[in-house]
Design a protein around this motif. Structure first.
Motif, PDB file in Angstrom:
ATOM      1  N   GLY A   1       0.976  -1.015  -0.039  1.00  0.00           N
ATOM      2  CA  GLY A   1       0.013  -0.037   0.035  1.00  0.00           C
ATOM      3  C   GLY A   1       0.772   1.156   0.069  1.00  0.00           C
ATOM      4  N   ALA A   2       0.142   2.475  -0.164  1.00  0.00           N
ATOM      5  CA  ALA A   2       1.016   3.637  -0.139  1.00  0.00           C
ATOM      6  C   ALA A   2       1.733   3.966   1.256  1.00  0.00           C
ATOM      7  CB  ALA A   2       0.019   4.646  -0.518  1.00  0.00           C
ATOM      8  N   VAL A   3       2.772   4.470   1.142  1.00  0.00           N
ATOM      9  CA  VAL A   3       3.565   4.643   2.352  1.00  0.00           C
ATOM     10  C   VAL A   3       3.717   6.206   2.464  1.00  0.00           C
ATOM     11  CG1 VAL A   3       5.493   4.246   4.039  1.00  0.00           C
ATOM     12  CG2 VAL A   3       4.488   2.543   2.495  1.00  0.00           C
ATOM     13  N   VAL A   4       3.542   6.904   3.665  1.00  0.00           N
ATOM     14  CA  VAL A   4       3.746   8.341   3.750  1.00  0.00           C
ATOM     15  C   VAL A   4       4.737   8.352   5.118  1.00  0.00           C
ATOM     16  CG1 VAL A   4       2.889  10.303   4.502  1.00  0.00           C
ATOM     17  CG2 VAL A   4       1.612   9.191   2.928  1.00  0.00           C
ATOM     18  N   SER A   5       5.642   9.111   4.976  1.00  0.00           N
ATOM     19  CA  SER A   5       6.515   9.217   6.125  1.00  0.00           C
ATOM     20  C   SER A   5       6.683  10.395   6.651  1.00  0.00           C
ATOM     21  CB  SER A   5       7.875   8.693   5.904  1.00  0.00           C
ATOM     22  OG  SER A   5       8.648   9.668   5.019  1.00  0.00           O
ATOM     23  N   GLN A   6       7.011  10.917   7.926  1.00  0.00           N
ATOM     24  CA  GLN A   6       7.134  12.084   8.388  1.00  0.00           C
ATOM     25  C   GLN A   6       8.538  12.203   9.161  1.00  0.00           C
ATOM     26  OE1 GLN A   6       2.744  12.731   9.792  1.00  0.00           O
ATOM     27  NE2 GLN A   6       4.282  14.353  10.418  1.00  0.00           N
ATOM     28  N   HIS A   7       9.186  13.264   9.134  1.00  0.00           N
ATOM     29  CA  HIS A   7      10.205  13.252   9.699  1.00  0.00           C
ATOM     30  C   HIS A   7      10.528  14.958  10.450  1.00  0.00           C
ATOM     31  CE1 HIS A   7      14.596  12.912  10.552  1.00  0.00           C
ATOM     32  NE2 HIS A   7      14.722  14.168  10.333  1.00  0.00           N
ATOM     33  N   PRO A   8      10.844  15.131  11.517  1.00  0.00           N
ATOM     34  CA  PRO A   8      11.045  13.982  12.435  1.00  0.00           C
ATOM     35  C   PRO A   8       9.834  13.557  13.058  1.00  0.00           C
ATOM     36  CG  PRO A   8      11.261  16.180  13.726  1.00  0.00           C
ATOM     37  CD  PRO A   8      11.068  16.447  12.033  1.00  0.00           C
ATOM     38  N   SER A   9      10.059  12.322  13.754  1.00  0.00           N
ATOM     39  CA  SER A   9       8.860  11.725  14.774  1.00  0.00           C
ATOM     40  C   SER A   9       8.529  12.591  15.891  1.00  0.00           C
ATOM     41  CB  SER A   9       9.200  10.414  14.724  1.00  0.00           C
ATOM     42  OG  SER A   9      10.443  10.114  15.728  1.00  0.00           O
ATOM     43  N   TRP A  10       9.760  13.326  16.647  1.00  0.00           N
ATOM     44  CA  TRP A  10       9.428  13.945  17.432  1.00  0.00           C
ATOM     45  C   TRP A  10      10.630  15.337  17.846  1.00  0.00           C
ATOM     46  CZ3 TRP A  10       9.669  11.618  23.367  1.00  0.00           C
ATOM     47  CH2 TRP A  10       9.229  12.465  24.265  1.00  0.00           C
ATOM     48  N   VAL A  11      10.127  16.331  17.993  1.00  0.00           N
ATOM     49  CA  VAL A  11      10.943  17.538  18.172  1.00  0.00           C
ATOM     50  C   VAL A  11      10.725  18.312  19.515  1.00  0.00           C
ATOM     51  CG1 VAL A  11       9.843  18.690  16.488  1.00  0.00           C
ATOM     52  CG2 VAL A  11      11.868  19.503  16.919  1.00  0.00           C
ATOM     53  N   ILE A  12      11.974  18.544  19.959  1.00  0.00           N
ATOM     54  CA  ILE A  12      11.634  19.492  21.029  1.00  0.00           C
ATOM     55  C   ILE A  12      12.409  21.002  20.759  1.00  0.00           C
ATOM     56  CG2 ILE A  12      12.259  19.997  23.837  1.00  0.00           C
ATOM     57  CD1 ILE A  12      12.135  16.889  23.980  1.00  0.00           C
ATOM     58  N   CYS A  13      11.798  21.992  21.192  1.00  0.00           N
ATOM     59  CA  CYS A  13      12.455  23.084  20.501  1.00  0.00           C
ATOM     60  C   CYS A  13      12.134  24.376  21.694  1.00  0.00           C
ATOM     61  CB  CYS A  13      12.308  23.589  19.276  1.00  0.00           C
ATOM     62  SG  CYS A  13      10.382  24.241  19.163  1.00  0.00           S
ATOM     63  N   LYS A  14      13.151  25.165  21.731  1.00  0.00           N
ATOM     64  CA  LYS A  14      12.861  26.461  22.354  1.00  0.00           C
ATOM     65  C   LYS A  14      11.950  27.323  22.262  1.00  0.00           C
ATOM     66  CE  LYS A  14      17.377  26.363  24.722  1.00  0.00           C
ATOM     67  NZ  LYS A  14      18.481  27.214  24.859  1.00  0.00           N
ATOM     68  N   SER A  15      11.165  28.033  23.010  1.00  0.00           N
ATOM     69  CA  SER A  15      10.021  29.021  22.608  1.00  0.00           C
ATOM     70  C   SER A  15      10.701  30.205  21.614  1.00  0.00           C
ATOM     71  CB  SER A  15       9.467  29.647  23.787  1.00  0.00           C
ATOM     72  OG  SER A  15       8.369  30.703  23.567  1.00  0.00           O
ATOM     73  N   GLY A  16       9.957  30.413  20.603  1.00  0.00           N
ATOM     74  CA  GLY A  16      10.727  31.502  19.691  1.00  0.00           C
ATOM     75  C   GLY A  16      11.553  30.872  18.511  1.00  0.00           C
ATOM     76  N   THR A  17      11.863  29.797  18.523  1.00  0.00           N
ATOM     77  CA  THR A  17      12.424  29.048  17.382  1.00  0.00           C
ATOM     78  C   THR A  17      11.436  28.612  16.252  1.00  0.00           C
ATOM     79  OG1 THR A  17      12.686  27.152  18.295  1.00  0.00           O
ATOM     80  CG2 THR A  17      14.351  28.624  18.873  1.00  0.00           C
ATOM     81  N   SER A  18      12.084  28.150  15.111  1.00  0.00           N
ATOM     82  CA  SER A  18      11.065  27.672  14.061  1.00  0.00           C
ATOM     83  C   SER A  18      11.420  26.220  13.906  1.00  0.00           C
ATOM     84  CB  SER A  18      11.353  28.482  12.888  1.00  0.00           C
ATOM     85  OG  SER A  18      10.898  29.650  12.938  1.00  0.00           O
ATOM     86  N   VAL A  19      10.550  25.655  13.835  1.00  0.00           N
ATOM     87  CA  VAL A  19      10.567  23.757  13.251  1.00  0.00           C
ATOM     88  C   VAL A  19       9.923  23.629  12.013  1.00  0.00           C
ATOM     89  CG1 VAL A  19       9.871  21.740  14.370  1.00  0.00           C
ATOM     90  CG2 VAL A  19      10.440  23.394  15.833  1.00  0.00           C
ATOM     91  N   LYS A  20      10.692  22.869  11.270  1.00  0.00           N
ATOM     92  CA  LYS A  20      10.402  22.232  10.138  1.00  0.00           C
ATOM     93  C   LYS A  20      10.176  20.660  10.121  1.00  0.00           C
ATOM     94  CE  LYS A  20      12.191  23.634   6.057  1.00  0.00           C
ATOM     95  NZ  LYS A  20      12.967  23.578   4.849  1.00  0.00           N
TER      96      LYS A  20
END
Lengths: 114, 115
Positions: A1-20
């Motif tokens: 079947g069709a597979v969809v992946s995501q990265h990262p699976s878990w991210v911790i960041c500080k307030s004010g930063t940007s996350v992709k």
């Protein structure tokens, strides 16, 4: 079947930063991908529809300048949470549309903003 | 606004018991209906879907659902559950004919099957 992946699976960041967060369709091409947000013990809420080669369509109440979506290729869509704050902490899930009405979901990305 | 309601938030059953999870939606036009399942630690997977035709739809793993248009319902059933059916189940509606085909999800039902 069709597979969809995501990265990262878990991210911790500080307030004010940007996350992709990346969403990839691994064995198929997807002109349309969707981004959802899921709060604990709640359902998935659609944030935006990502279309390859064009601007994303955001749902009412979702800040497009805060949640930047880019769908530059038929296999990759990215969600950037800009200037993240603790209230942005959530589980972000993407899906890719196959055919007319079927979506395949990624495993999700847990974002924790300190 | 369109919405999807799942009445049972948490269901506990013993193995071999029958299952029925309720799903109602509020929209008067054409809809496509889905049930998704999320096993612990895994991503959402499609159980079954209804677009048109026979309102009784059979899906994977012995699940079925019946679309009753007059009741705006799409209840999920399984005659005999197994421990491996422990998961969270989401009903979803796609407002048919839309260009984006976006899904509206219910709040989910957490099913725990006791061995």
């Amino acid at each position: 079947g069709a597979v969809v992946s995501q990265h990262p699976s878990w991210v911790i960041c500080k307030s004010g930063t940007s996350v992709k967060i990346e969403c990839r369709s691994l064995d198929f091409q997807a002109t349309t991908m969707f981004w959802y947000r899921q709060f604990p013990k709640q359902s998935l809420m659609l944030m935006a529809t990502s279309n390859e080669g064009s601007k994303a369509t955001y749902e009412q109440g979702v800040e497009k300048d805060k949640f930047l979506i880019n769908h530059a290729s038929l296999t990759l869509s990215t969600l950037t949470v800009t200037s993240a704050h603790p209230e942005d902490s959530s589980f972000y899930i993407c899906s890719a549309r196959v055919g007319v009405d079927t979506q395949y979901f990624g495993p999700g990305t847990r974002l924790t903003v300190l | 606004a369109q919405s999807v309601s799942q009445h049972n938030h948490h269901v506990i059953l013993s193995e071999a018991a029958s299952l029925e999870l309720g799903c109602n939606y509020s929209y008067g036009g054409t809809v496509n209906l889905f049930w998704y399942v999320q096993y612990p630690g895994q991503h959402l997977q499609l159980l079954l879907k209804y677009f048109s035709g026979d309102p009784l739809v059979k899906g994977i793993k012995g699940f079925e659902a019946e679309f009753i248009k007059s009741k705006f319902s799409f209840n999920l059933r399984k005659p005999s559950v197994q421990w491996s059916d422990t998961a969270e189940y989401f009903c979803a509606v796609n407002l048919g004919g839309g260009a984006t085909n976006k899904l509206i999800f219910g709040t989910g039902t957490l099913l725990a099957v006791q061995p």
